[in-house]
Design an enzyme around this catalytic site. Structure first.
Site, short mmCIF file in Angstrom:
data_model
loop_
_atom_site.label_atom_id
_atom_site.label_comp_id
_atom_site.label_asym_id
_atom_site.label_seq_id
_atom_site.Cartn_x
_atom_site.Cartn_y
_atom_site.Cartn_z
N CYS A 196 -0.02 2.92 -6.15
CA CYS A 196 -0.65 3.86 -5.37
C CYS A 196 -0.07 3.85 -4.05
O CYS A 196 1.15 3.62 -3.87
CB CYS A 196 -2.10 3.31 -5.23
N VAL A 197 -0.79 4.12 -3.08
CA VAL A 197 -0.24 4.47 -1.76
C VAL A 197 0.44 3.16 -1.13
O VAL A 197 1.44 3.08 -0.57
CB VAL A 197 -1.30 4.83 -0.76
#
Length: 466
Positions: free
Chosen positions: A27-28
């Site tokens: 993810c980020v």
């Protein structure tokens, strides 16, 4: 690139080798793994890797905190060097679900539904906070700013319209995400959600003020009531819609699916939503939110102490996502008691991490603690919580004790957020200016107390701190 390549190899070795990975994505800020056996993870080795800021397991996924802007580079090198193929987040979710019990699956389901729509909700809350600065009395002047400078009134009006859109059409957002999660067509989910807030219906905000019109369906009287700001009605209706759509799709020939599946699915779900699902879930929602309001009205100190203290623990388990629905329901009824405590809990974790920056002897740990503290102050606590505070335990304990005290203080003074917005220090923008003095008192507690407690505990511990 050799730095990322070496880190990727070391991470894979620390989690038990590529043969221990059934799926992987990112993810980020984090690498996300569905591992075959989490017992093979060497956490000490993993967290000694320079680029790793922490690791934790939640909802069947083992996650390694790397940091924004770096995690994708590490993942690409890991995929290239080890042969671990690119997997979608859905693949990892499905692989990780095999290890979950029914309660964990339910929590994960809610997280899967609400996390994708959080950017819209948080953005709306932030914009509502900005509008609050323009329209609230006693902030800059005795009168609201737009009365002192009338030329700003239309600017405020546009900001307010943009901010309110996500909350006005909240069932549409939830319908999109929920139907997608349940395996149906997201577009039908949007239509279903918007159908529940159609202008022809009496707005949920006006129930009790105006008598709703009714439909007469073969002798059955159905009220024309909308579900603005409601969560449970659209969740239940989305589940039904997805299951009907999947059922029909498997049985209707491809050539006529478009003519039969969407119309029949929406008709059945629509009738069920207005006749059965809506009234029942609306009543349940009122009971749940009424219970929270009753608790904070009659036992505010106890409610603030428990929720303020336990919020950090809820984050570890992932159960904090279940309270997002409650927050939204409370906000729809005039204000949420819970969101202000979330913001203070973020700050407490940041203050504990900042104290660790002073007492840490290792330069890497100093840098990690500082950047993690800044991140927590801005509402993102994962690096501070998993990378610093939980690693040494006592900073985390100091943080939850402090947030419990702050929760008690703001709860007895009735502090509410009018919307869900950004956590951490910017969280005051979601608080009505009337409650700012009390909220800033709570903020002072979580800025100072966890810092001091962590520093004292670190200095009095006999063993080496870091």
């Amino acid at each position: 690139m050799s730095q990322y390549r070496d880190a990727a190899r070391e991470i894979v070795e620390a989690i038990g080798g590529k043969e221990n990975v059934s799926a992987a994505t990112h993810c980020v800020t984090r690498l996300r793994f569905a591992l075959i056996d989490e017992g093979k993870v060497d956490k000490e080795k993993l967290e000694n890797i320079d680029l790793v800021k922490g690791s934790f397991s939640t909802n069947g996924q083992f996650q390694v905190v790397i940091g924004q802007g770096t995690v994708n580079k590490v993942y690409n090198e890991m995929a290239a060097e080890t042969g671990i193929g690119e997997a979608s987040k859905e693949d990892v979710k499905k692989a990780s679900e095999a290890h979950l019990n029914p309660l964990q699956k339910a929590i994960k389901m809610l997280a899967d539904i609400f996390i994708p729509i959080l950017p819209a909700i948080v953005t709306a809350g932030l914009l509502m906070g900005i509008n609050n600065l323009l329209t609230g009395p006693g902030i800059f002047f005795a009168k609201p700013l737009i009365e002192v400078y009338p030329q700003w009134a239309d600017l405020s009006g546009i900001i307010n319209l943009i901010a309110n859109t996500a909350f006005t059409f909240l069932p549409g957002l939830i319908g999109w995400s929920a139907v997608k999660r349940f395996g149906g067509s997201p577009l039908l989910g949007i239509v279903l959600g918007l159908m529940l807030v159609h202008p022809e219906l009496l707005s949920a905000w006006d129930i009790g003020k105006t008598k709703p019109d009714t439909w007469n369906i073969f002798g059955l009287t159905v009220q024309k009531v909308g579900y603005q700001g409601q969560v449970l009605p659209i969740l239940a209706a989305s589940y039904l819609l997805a299951k009907i759509e999947v059922f029909l799709t498997k049985r209707i020939p491809d050539a006529i699916q478009m003519l039969i599946v969407p119309p029949v699915t929406l008709l059945i779900t629509g009738f069920a939503a207005f006749i059965v699902i809506g009234p029942i879930t609306f009543a349940i929602s009122n009971v749940l939110t009424g219970g929270v309001i009753w608790l904070f009205t009659h036992f505010a100190a106890l409610g603030g102490l428990i929720y303020g203290g336990l919020y950090g623990v809820l984050v570890i388990t992932g159960m904090h996502h279940t309270f997002l629905a409650v927050d939204l329901q409370l906000a729809a009824k005039g204000g949420t008691f819970l969101w202000p405590m979330l913001a203070l809990s973020n700050i407490a974790q940041g203050s504990a991490s900042l104290a660790m920056m002073l007492v840490a002897k290792d330069e890497k740990q100093k840098g990690l603690a500082l950047t993690s503290a800044i991140s927590a102050y801005l509402g993102v606590t994962e690096p501070a919580m998993f990378g610093v505070n939980l690693r040494y335990r006592f900073p985390f304990i100091a943080a939850i004790i402090s947030s419990a005290i702050a929760g008690l203080v703001i709860s007895v003074q009735g502090v509410k957020a009018f919307s869900i917005g950004v956590g951490g220090i910017p969280g005051f923008l979601s608080i009505d200016s009337h409650y700012w003095p009390a909220f800033f008192m709570g903020m002072a507690i979580v800025l100072v107390v966890p810092f001091v407690l962590t520093y004292i505990l670190a200095k009095t511990r006999r063993e080496k701190t870091v």
